[in-house]
Design a protein around this motif. Sequence first.
Motif, PDB file in Angstrom:
ATOM      1  N   PHE A 113       0.851  -1.188   0.000  1.00 52.32           N
ATOM      2  CA  PHE A 113       0.000   0.000   0.000  1.00 52.32           C
ATOM      3  C   PHE A 113       0.888   1.239   0.000  1.00 52.32           C
ATOM      4  CE2 PHE A 113      -2.990   3.006   2.000  1.00 52.32           C
ATOM      5  CZ  PHE A 113      -4.034   2.840   1.113  1.00 52.32           C
ATOM      6  N   GLU A 114       0.519   2.219  -0.788  1.00 51.54           N
ATOM      7  CA  GLU A 114       1.321   3.436  -0.899  1.00 51.54           C
ATOM      8  C   GLU A 114       1.356   4.172   0.439  1.00 51.54           C
ATOM      9  OE1 GLU A 114       1.465   7.459  -3.622  1.00 51.54           O
ATOM     10  OE2 GLU A 114       0.118   5.831  -4.137  1.00 51.54           O
ATOM     11  N   ARG A 115       2.543   4.582   0.857  1.00 49.98           N
ATOM     12  CA  ARG A 115       2.727   5.188   2.173  1.00 49.98           C
ATOM     13  C   ARG A 115       2.037   6.551   2.291  1.00 49.98           C
ATOM     14  NH1 ARG A 115       5.665   3.315   5.817  1.00 49.98           N
ATOM     15  NH2 ARG A 115       6.771   4.389   7.451  1.00 49.98           N
ATOM     16  N   GLU A 116       2.133   7.379   1.293  1.00 45.82           N
ATOM     17  CA  GLU A 116       1.528   8.719   1.311  1.00 45.82           C
ATOM     18  C   GLU A 116       0.218   8.667   0.525  1.00 45.82           C
ATOM     19  OE1 GLU A 116       1.058  12.448   2.493  1.00 45.82           O
ATOM     20  OE2 GLU A 116       2.750  11.223   3.099  1.00 45.82           O
ATOM     21  N   TRP A 117      -0.769   7.911   1.032  1.00 45.73           N
ATOM     22  CA  TRP A 117      -2.004   7.668   0.302  1.00 45.73           C
ATOM     23  C   TRP A 117      -2.920   8.875   0.281  1.00 45.73           C
ATOM     24  CZ3 TRP A 117      -6.560   8.144   2.923  1.00 45.73           C
ATOM     25  CH2 TRP A 117      -6.485   8.141   4.311  1.00 45.73           C
ATOM     26  N   LEU A 118      -2.832   9.753   1.273  1.00 41.61           N
ATOM     27  CA  LEU A 118      -3.742  10.887   1.335  1.00 41.61           C
ATOM     28  C   LEU A 118      -3.376  11.970   0.327  1.00 41.61           C
ATOM     29  CD1 LEU A 118      -6.163  12.132   2.719  1.00 41.61           C
ATOM     30  CD2 LEU A 118      -4.633  13.037   4.456  1.00 41.61           C
ATOM     31  N   LYS A 119      -2.082  12.166   0.090  1.00 34.36           N
ATOM     32  CA  LYS A 119      -1.602  13.195  -0.837  1.00 34.36           C
ATOM     33  C   LYS A 119      -2.237  14.539  -0.501  1.00 34.36           C
ATOM     34  CE  LYS A 119      -0.837   9.877  -4.445  1.00 34.36           C
ATOM     35  NZ  LYS A 119      -1.210   9.389  -5.737  1.00 34.36           N
ATOM     36  N   LYS A 120      -1.957  15.010   0.712  1.00 37.13           N
ATOM     37  CA  LYS A 120      -2.565  16.245   1.228  1.00 37.13           C
ATOM     38  C   LYS A 120      -2.305  17.433   0.312  1.00 37.13           C
ATOM     39  CE  LYS A 120      -1.113  14.614   5.551  1.00 37.13           C
ATOM     40  NZ  LYS A 120      -0.207  14.830   6.614  1.00 37.13           N
ATOM     41  N   GLU A 121      -3.323  18.205   0.122  1.00 37.66           N
ATOM     42  CA  GLU A 121      -3.239  19.402  -0.698  1.00 37.66           C
ATOM     43  C   GLU A 121      -3.888  20.537   0.097  1.00 37.66           C
ATOM     44  OE1 GLU A 121      -1.921  21.466  -3.774  1.00 37.66           O
ATOM     45  OE2 GLU A 121      -1.749  19.290  -3.745  1.00 37.66           O
ATOM     46  N   PRO A 122      -3.100  21.475   0.650  1.00 39.48           N
ATOM     47  CA  PRO A 122      -3.673  22.531   1.488  1.00 39.48           C
ATOM     48  C   PRO A 122      -4.683  23.414   0.755  1.00 39.48           C
ATOM     49  CG  PRO A 122      -1.271  22.555   1.614  1.00 39.48           C
ATOM     50  CD  PRO A 122      -1.660  21.545   0.586  1.00 39.48           C
ATOM     51  N   LEU A 123      -4.474  23.622  -0.514  1.00 43.62           N
ATOM     52  CA  LEU A 123      -5.397  24.450  -1.288  1.00 43.62           C
ATOM     53  C   LEU A 123      -6.791  23.819  -1.352  1.00 43.62           C
ATOM     54  CD1 LEU A 123      -5.638  27.035  -2.939  1.00 43.62           C
ATOM     55  CD2 LEU A 123      -5.031  25.700  -4.954  1.00 43.62           C
ATOM     56  N   GLN A 125      -6.665  15.384  -7.384  1.00 47.74           N
ATOM     57  CA  GLN A 125      -5.777  14.240  -7.630  1.00 47.74           C
ATOM     58  C   GLN A 125      -6.077  13.577  -8.971  1.00 47.74           C
ATOM     59  OE1 GLN A 125      -3.100  13.617  -5.926  1.00 47.74           O
ATOM     60  NE2 GLN A 125      -3.633  15.254  -4.520  1.00 47.74           N
ATOM     61  N   GLY A 126      -7.343  13.562  -9.367  1.00 50.02           N
ATOM     62  CA  GLY A 126      -7.683  13.012 -10.682  1.00 50.02           C
ATOM     63  C   GLY A 126      -7.095  13.835 -11.805  1.00 50.02           C
ATOM     64  N   LYS A 127      -7.123  15.158 -11.657  1.00 54.83           N
ATOM     65  CA  LYS A 127      -6.522  16.035 -12.672  1.00 54.83           C
ATOM     66  C   LYS A 127      -5.006  15.871 -12.699  1.00 54.83           C
ATOM     67  CE  LYS A 127      -6.612  19.588 -15.479  1.00 54.83           C
ATOM     68  NZ  LYS A 127      -7.041  19.437 -16.832  1.00 54.83           N
ATOM     69  N   ARG A 128      -4.413  15.780 -11.508  1.00 55.10           N
ATOM     70  CA  ARG A 128      -2.956  15.644 -11.419  1.00 55.10           C
ATOM     71  C   ARG A 128      -2.478  14.313 -12.007  1.00 55.10           C
ATOM     72  NH1 ARG A 128      -0.978  17.122  -5.875  1.00 55.10           N
ATOM     73  NH2 ARG A 128      -1.226  19.168  -6.792  1.00 55.10           N
ATOM     74  N   GLN A 129      -3.252  13.249 -11.824  1.00 49.27           N
ATOM     75  CA  GLN A 129      -2.839  11.943 -12.316  1.00 49.27           C
ATOM     76  C   GLN A 129      -3.318  11.659 -13.731  1.00 49.27           C
ATOM     77  OE1 GLN A 129      -3.990   9.049  -9.381  1.00 49.27           O
ATOM     78  NE2 GLN A 129      -3.039  10.215  -7.741  1.00 49.27           N
ATOM     79  N   GLY A 130      -4.012  12.616 -14.355  1.00 50.14           N
ATOM     80  CA  GLY A 130      -4.373  12.491 -15.756  1.00 50.14           C
ATOM     81  C   GLY A 130      -5.636  11.719 -16.046  1.00 50.14           C
ATOM     82  N   TYR A 131      -6.536  11.595 -15.068  1.00 49.80           N
ATOM     83  CA  TYR A 131      -7.800  10.920 -15.340  1.00 49.80           C
ATOM     84  C   TYR A 131      -8.744  11.792 -16.147  1.00 49.80           C
ATOM     85  CZ  TYR A 131      -6.553   7.123 -12.240  1.00 49.80           C
ATOM     86  OH  TYR A 131      -5.937   6.038 -11.696  1.00 49.80           O
ATOM     87  N   TRP A 132      -8.652  13.108 -16.004  1.00 56.00           N
ATOM     88  CA  TRP A 132      -9.456  14.056 -16.783  1.00 56.00           C
ATOM     89  C   TRP A 132      -8.736  15.336 -16.949  1.00 56.00           C
ATOM     90  CZ3 TRP A 132     -11.762  11.709 -12.480  1.00 56.00           C
ATOM     91  CH2 TRP A 132     -11.642  12.394 -11.287  1.00 56.00           C
TER      92      TRP A 132
END
Length: 171
Positions: free
Chosen positions: A81-91, A164-171
């Motif tokens: 399992f990925e360690r940084e699963w939340l990928k916090k984004e303050p914005l 996260q979807g935009k960052r990972q290229g889903y849309w």
Amino acid sequence: RELDVRRGPFSLARTHLPSIRASMASTMMAVRGMCSSGLQARATAPRRAAAKTSFMGSQIRSARLVAKASGASRTVTSAAFEREWLKKEPLVLVLGFLGWTIPSAIPVSALGGQSLFGALNGRIAELLGQFPTGPTLSDDFWLLMVTWHVGLFVTLTLGQVGVQGKRQGYW
């Protein structure tokens, strides 16, 4: 059949295992005769193998479970399992909070011309005036509080999914 007390109340003694296997094999032969497809008497033990994957670029351990019934094989794989699963984004927190608070501050007729945010804050102010005594279970405060917070958390979750979807290229 005797029970082996050393191995637990539901375990059969080792001396009776060959007779049980023979009994099970004869049962399987009978089932094979009644059905169009045959069943194996015993499944093979799972084998462990190490494999390299592109997921996280790390070594994973996979368990291969091979079912010999009807010649089919099934592979079950698990990965780290990925360690940084939340990928916090303050914005996302700031915009999600504003994205829920501003619309919830719009007056609606269902609350008597008040907004959800205004009704919740007004009820909090009234309850703080009677501080040692908390709200009763039938108080409107609980409905307002749960509604406002569910809306906030749904907005924050959808904001995080969108970023996260935009960052990972889903849309």
